[in-house]
Design an enzyme around this catalytic site. Structure first.
Site, PDB file in Angstrom:
ATOM      1  CB  ILE A   1      -1.010  -0.085   1.058  1.00 23.19           C
ATOM      2  CG1 ILE A   1      -1.837  -1.590   1.198  1.00 23.19           C
ATOM      3  CG2 ILE A   1      -1.783   1.594   0.761  1.00 23.19           C
ATOM      4  CD1 ILE A   1      -2.708  -1.470   2.588  1.00 23.19           C
TER       5      ILE A   1
ATOM      6  CG  ASP B   1      10.052  -1.004   4.584  1.00 20.75           C
ATOM      7  OD1 ASP B   1      10.599  -1.664   5.327  1.00 20.75           O
ATOM      8  OD2 ASP B   1       8.182  -0.862   3.997  1.00 20.75           O
TER       9      ASP B   1
ATOM     10  CB  CYS C   1      -5.181   4.269   5.672  1.00 26.47           C
ATOM     11  SG  CYS C   1      -6.811   5.232   5.138  1.00 26.47           S
TER      12      CYS C   1
ATOM     13  NE  ARG D   1      -5.229  -4.056  10.902  1.00 29.14           N
ATOM     14  CZ  ARG D   1      -5.898  -4.270  10.007  1.00 29.14           C
ATOM     15  NH1 ARG D   1      -6.276  -2.593   9.446  1.00 29.14           N
ATOM     16  NH2 ARG D   1      -6.420  -5.435   9.246  1.00 29.14           N
TER      17      ARG D   1
ATOM     18  CG  ASP E   1     -10.082   3.646   6.935  1.00 21.81           C
ATOM     19  OD1 ASP E   1     -11.498   3.606   7.006  1.00 21.81           O
ATOM     20  OD2 ASP E   1      -9.886   2.647   6.578  1.00 21.81           O
TER      21      ASP E   1
ATOM     22  CD  GLU F   1     -10.942  -0.569  13.759  1.00 21.09           C
ATOM     23  OE1 GLU F   1     -11.280  -1.068  12.667  1.00 21.09           O
ATOM     24  OE2 GLU F   1      -9.764   0.104  12.776  1.00 21.09           O
TER      25      GLU F   1
ATOM     26  CG  HIS G   1     -11.086  -0.313   8.883  1.00 19.71           C
ATOM     27  ND1 HIS G   1     -10.657  -1.491  10.059  1.00 19.71           N
ATOM     28  CD2 HIS G   1     -10.611  -1.313   8.040  1.00 19.71           C
ATOM     29  CE1 HIS G   1      -9.944  -2.056   9.732  1.00 19.71           C
ATOM     30  NE2 HIS G   1      -9.835  -1.940   8.834  1.00 19.71           N
ATOM     31  CG  LEU G   2     -15.524   3.387   4.984  1.00 15.37           C
ATOM     32  CD1 LEU G   2     -16.044   4.266   4.525  1.00 15.37           C
ATOM     33  CD2 LEU G   2     -16.774   2.263   5.101  1.00 15.37           C
ATOM     34  N   GLY G   3     -10.888   1.950   3.866  1.00 13.20           N
ATOM     35  CA  GLY G   3     -10.207   1.308   3.458  1.00 13.20           C
ATOM     36  C   GLY G   3     -10.396   0.300   2.034  1.00 13.20           C
ATOM     37  CB  ALA G   4     -10.116  -3.316   2.478  1.00 16.32           C
TER      38      ALA G   4
HETATM   39  P1  NAD Z   1       2.892  -5.018   3.492  1.00 12.22           P
HETATM   40  O1  NAD Z   1       3.343  -6.270   4.346  1.00 12.22           O
HETATM   41  O2  NAD Z   1       3.140  -5.133   2.107  1.00 12.22           O
HETATM   42  O3  NAD Z   1       3.850  -3.625   3.835  1.00 12.22           O
HETATM   43  C1  NAD Z   1       3.890  -3.370   5.466  1.00 12.22           C
HETATM   44  C2  NAD Z   1       5.599  -2.799   5.221  1.00 12.22           C
HETATM   45  O4  NAD Z   1       5.618  -2.033   6.784  1.00 12.22           O
HETATM   46  C3  NAD Z   1       6.599  -3.998   4.603  1.00 12.22           C
HETATM   47  O5  NAD Z   1       7.238  -3.442   3.288  1.00 12.22           O
HETATM   48  C4  NAD Z   1       7.265  -3.700   6.443  1.00 12.22           C
HETATM   49  O6  NAD Z   1       8.721  -4.038   5.307  1.00 12.22           O
HETATM   50  C5  NAD Z   1       7.045  -2.028   6.758  1.00 12.22           C
HETATM   51  N1  NAD Z   1       7.221  -2.213   8.242  1.00 12.22           N
HETATM   52  C6  NAD Z   1       7.336  -3.236   8.719  1.00 12.22           C
HETATM   53  N2  NAD Z   1       8.029  -2.656  10.225  1.00 12.22           N
HETATM   54  C7  NAD Z   1       7.556  -1.968  10.137  1.00 12.22           C
HETATM   55  C8  NAD Z   1       8.319  -0.641  10.846  1.00 12.22           C
HETATM   56  N3  NAD Z   1       8.423  -0.745  12.419  1.00 12.22           N
HETATM   57  N4  NAD Z   1       9.084   0.665  10.370  1.00 12.22           N
HETATM   58  C9  NAD Z   1       8.941   0.586   9.699  1.00 12.22           C
HETATM   59  N5  NAD Z   1       8.171   0.283   8.620  1.00 12.22           N
HETATM   60  C10 NAD Z   1       7.810  -1.853   8.511  1.00 12.22           C
HETATM   61  O7  NAD Z   1       1.340  -4.769   3.752  1.00 12.22           O
HETATM   62  P2  NAD Z   1      -0.002  -3.656   3.504  1.00 12.22           P
HETATM   63  O8  NAD Z   1      -0.716  -4.474   2.375  1.00 12.22           O
HETATM   64  O9  NAD Z   1       0.912  -2.524   2.769  1.00 12.22           O
HETATM   65  O10 NAD Z   1      -0.905  -2.841   4.402  1.00 12.22           O
HETATM   66  C11 NAD Z   1      -0.423  -2.601   5.391  1.00 12.22           C
HETATM   67  C12 NAD Z   1      -1.244  -2.043   6.692  1.00 12.22           C
HETATM   68  O11 NAD Z   1      -2.358  -2.155   5.887  1.00 12.22           O
HETATM   69  C13 NAD Z   1      -1.560  -3.343   7.464  1.00 12.22           C
HETATM   70  O12 NAD Z   1      -1.688  -3.016   8.579  1.00 12.22           O
HETATM   71  C14 NAD Z   1      -2.673  -3.632   6.631  1.00 12.22           C
HETATM   72  O13 NAD Z   1      -3.129  -4.402   7.757  1.00 12.22           O
HETATM   73  C15 NAD Z   1      -3.239  -2.454   6.716  1.00 12.22           C
HETATM   74  N6  NAD Z   1      -4.785  -2.443   6.220  1.00 12.22           N
HETATM   75  C16 NAD Z   1      -5.488  -1.414   6.063  1.00 12.22           C
HETATM   76  C17 NAD Z   1      -7.149  -1.867   5.436  1.00 12.22           C
HETATM   77  C18 NAD Z   1      -7.720  -0.284   5.487  1.00 12.22           C
HETATM   78  O14 NAD Z   1      -9.237  -1.263   4.969  1.00 12.22           O
HETATM   79  N7  NAD Z   1      -7.838   0.340   6.290  1.00 12.22           N
HETATM   80  C19 NAD Z   1      -6.575  -2.584   3.690  1.00 12.22           C
HETATM   81  C20 NAD Z   1      -5.662  -3.398   3.626  1.00 12.22           C
HETATM   82  C21 NAD Z   1      -4.636  -3.377   4.122  1.00 12.22           C
HETATM   83  C1  MLT Z   2      -7.541  -5.250   6.275  1.00  7.99           C
HETATM   84  O1  MLT Z   2      -6.673  -5.419   6.638  1.00  7.99           O
HETATM   85  O2  MLT Z   2      -7.419  -6.308   5.104  1.00  7.99           O
HETATM   86  C2  MLT Z   2      -8.559  -4.072   6.109  1.00  7.99           C
HETATM   87  O3  MLT Z   2      -8.173  -4.077   7.354  1.00  7.99           O
HETATM   88  C3  MLT Z   2      -9.559  -4.432   5.514  1.00  7.99           C
HETATM   89  C4  MLT Z   2     -10.646  -4.851   6.026  1.00  7.99           C
HETATM   90  O4  MLT Z   2     -10.617  -5.792   6.665  1.00  7.99           O
HETATM   91  O5  MLT Z   2     -11.412  -4.587   5.710  1.00  7.99           O
END
Ligand code: NAD
Ligand code: MLT
Length: 559
Positions: free
Chosen positions: A171, A190, A250, A252, A276, A281, A299-302
């Site tokens: 993301i 990162d 967006c 956690r 978000d 929650e 929590h609407l990201g997805a």
């Molecule tokens: P991903 O695993 O592809 O990327 C996470 C990144 O965070 C990795 O590159 C990792 O190296 C980095 N990371 C880990 N620990 C770290 C630290 N201490 N400092 C800096 N970077 C660090 O995951 P993603 O698919 O990009 O998802 C990212 C986040 O978004 C997750 O928490 C996921 O649950 C959340 N998410 C939220 C929604 C939503 O609806 N809001 C939707 C999808 C994902």
């Molecule tokens: C996720 O981690 O994929 C998101 O928080 C999205 C969701 O659960 O709806």
């Protein structure tokens, strides 16, 4: 055939085939995912949403697999005593609603769908950033209240501003490419990416979060919530930002300290906050909600049609492929293996598993240490799964329900020290697994390999070369290399009506007349009384029976 039932509809148990694979859907998922379940051969499913506590625990006990989103909380308590559930597929990324340690201990694989909602979440991040900058929410509310206030809601451009991104995974990278097209400069942090990888993304790398803070106009985080990221941005970090910085989350809840956000807005240090996700929650009440400069979504990201279809289809496919064919993909609590790799290593997983049983059978005492060496072509594969397979064998007669997911954890919990090494060098065989187990003052060694595609062979015992089938009943004895020993053992077995299927005697080439090892593949078990007689012979100093699975007999997780 499939069965669906809403929470209020009881299961139609008369329609359930006893041998069908049963899947429970614990949160609402897109119809496209349910359609796949409907069409799947040999799968039955039920939808039971809103479960928790004892209700969830007893429901889970009735199913082989579960699909969920983030609504249901699959706790250690809800999994306690479960001997049926084999896999949980999360339609989404975060698996923080599942107690993965508890699942691992019970041998339950947890999988997620990491890519299905990436773009939607990156777009939502951009939407929040834009909404915050252009005061969309208060301007809309003001207009609906009958006001035409153009001055009050004047905003800021994204172009020319600096965006800080913490977490440059899927993301984070999608956000970066969108922000770049808006004319923003991007700085990122990162720790798991090298500076050159970050630079290749068109992002200026920062060594620490602290280095990024004074530069940014906007900050967005895209990491999981871990002990390192919890409270990553608090009062101390906000103090280092430029006045007016805008923060978006967006990822956690808990990565930003919500109390510090309130204080930052109150003091005017922060120009805006868009969230978000929340520490707890569902979140319908927060001091932030009433504050100006705040934009919040539940929590609407997805939550887009596209993302939900994709994650639902992917979760169902992952789960059915695992339950029907043992294919592990996108596992978050074990090593993922694609079907091609699985095909390559399946035979050696069997070798490793059989060696585990052999070593625990040969070692009479408490095992404290295990040393495994993978040699030859096998060393090019990810050998962690082979180690797990060895551990399953080691625990076969000790722990209930040890499988490829939980065996290494169960061994660690027993205080077993497992050391592995891999060497590409080939000795006599293309690939070979060697194991040494120690404890209670006893040390045993063995090496195994695979003949053809499916013939595990024992090729070394206590460093003596040998060649024995690694199946069925094995009688292993150490003795002095003198005439008469083999005849003596053969006679005792004949008296017991135990047939010898194959026999191998090994000694070191230079050790004529010295120590030697005998490995007999038998057609049935030798009674202890016969083993006692074997041990009476002056040249024989140890004799042990080990029972391995029959030829082609594989544990569930390998078939
Ligand atoms: P991903 O695993 O592809 O990327 C996470 C990144 O965070 C990795 O590159 C990792 O190296 C980095 N990371 C880990 N620990 C770290 C630290 N201490 N400092 C800096 N970077 C660090 O995951 P993603 O698919 O990009 O998802 C990212 C986040 O978004 C997750 O928490 C996921 O649950 C959340 N998410 C939220 C929604 C939503 O609806 N809001 C939707 C999808 C994902
Ligand atoms: C996720 O981690 O994929 C998101 O928080 C999205 C969701 O659960 O709806």
């Amino acid at each position: 055939m499939s069965i669906t039932s809403s929470p209020s509809q009881p299961t139609n148990s008369e329609m359930i085939k006893p041998d069908a694979i049963r899947i429970i859907v614990l949160d609402n998922i897109a119809q496209e995912g349910l359609d796949l379940l409907e069409q799947a051969e040999g799968i039955e499913y039920e939808i039971q949403t809103g479960l928790s506590g004892a209700e969830l625990q007893s429901a889970l006990a009735e199913f082989d697999g579960a699909v969920c989103r983030s609504g249901v909380k699959i706790t250690a308590e809800s999994l306690a005593g479960n001997t049926r559930l084999k896999a949980i597929a999360r339609a989404g990324v975060g698996t923080d609603n599942i107690d993965k340690a508890a699942a691992t201990r019970l041998g339950i694989v947890v999988m997620n769908t990491p890519t299905g909602n990436t773009v939607s979440t990156a777009e939502h991040t951009m939407a929040l950033m834009l909404g915050l900058s252009r005061n969309l929410a208060p301007a809309h509310a003001s207009l609906l209240a009958g006001k035409w206030d153009r001055k009050k809601f004047s905003g800021r451009q994204l172009a020319g501003k600096t965006l800080g991104i913490v977490g440059l995974g899927r993301i984070g990278q999608e956000v970066a490419s969108r922000a770049r097209s808006f004319g923003m400069t991007i700085v990122g942090y990162d720790p798991f990416l090298s500076n050159s990888q970050i630079e290749q993304l068109g992002i200026e790398p920062c060594e620490k979060v602290e280095n990024l803070l004074p530069q940014i106009d906007y900050l967005t985080v895209h990491t999981p919530l871990t002990p390192e990221t919890e409270g990553l941005i608090g009062a101390e970090q906000i103090a280092q930002m430029k006045p007016g910085a805008r923060l978006i989350n967006c990822a956690r809840g808990g990565i930003y300290d919500e109390r510090a956000l309130v204080e930052g807005l109150e003091s005017g240090k922060l120009g805006g906050v868009a969230l978000d996700v929340y520490r707890s929650e569902p979140c319908t009440d927060s001091p932030l909600f009433a504050m100006p400069g705040v934009l919040c979504t539940p929590h609407l990201g997805a939550s887009t049609e596209e993302a939900q279809i994709q994650v639902a289809e992917e979760a169902v496919t992952l789960l059915t492929n695992f339950l029907k064919h043992g294919e592990i993909r996108h596992a978050v609590n074990t090593i993922a293996v694609d079907p091609q790799t699985m095909e390559k290593i399946r035979g050696y997983l069997d070798v490793a598993y059989r060696m585990g049983i052999l070593m625990s059978g040969r070692h009479a005492g408490a095992i404290e240490s295990v040393s495994l060496e993978y040699c030859g072509e096998l060393a090019e594969q990810d050998t962690r799964l082979l180690t797990s397979a060895f551990c399953v064998g080691l625990l076969e007669n000790i722990a209930d329900h040890a499988n490829i997911i939980n065996a290494a954890t169960l061994c660690e919990e027993r205080g077993l020290d497992i050391v592995t090494q891999a060497s590409r060098e080939q000795d006599t065989f293309n690939s070979m697994i060697s194991a040494t187990v120690g404890g209670d003052g006893i040390e045993c060694q063995a090496s195994g390999t695979l003949f053809g595609k499916g013939m595990p062979r024992l090729v070394m015992v206590d460093h003596y070369p040998t060649d024995a089938f690694m199946d069925g009943f094995l009688l292993i004895f150490t003795h002095q290399d003198i005439p008469g020993v083999i005849g003596y053992v053969g006679n005792i077995l004949a008296k017991e009506n135990v047939n010898i299927a194959q026999m191998a005697v090994g000694r070191k080439a230079e050790d004529v007349g010295g120590r030697a090892i005998g490995v007999l593949n038998l057609d049935s078990e030798t009674p202890q009384s016969a083993l006692d007689q074997v041990l009476e012979y002056p040249g024989i100093d140890s004799a042990r029976m080990v029972r391995l699975p029959a030829h082609n007999e594989m544990p569930d997780w390998l078939t």
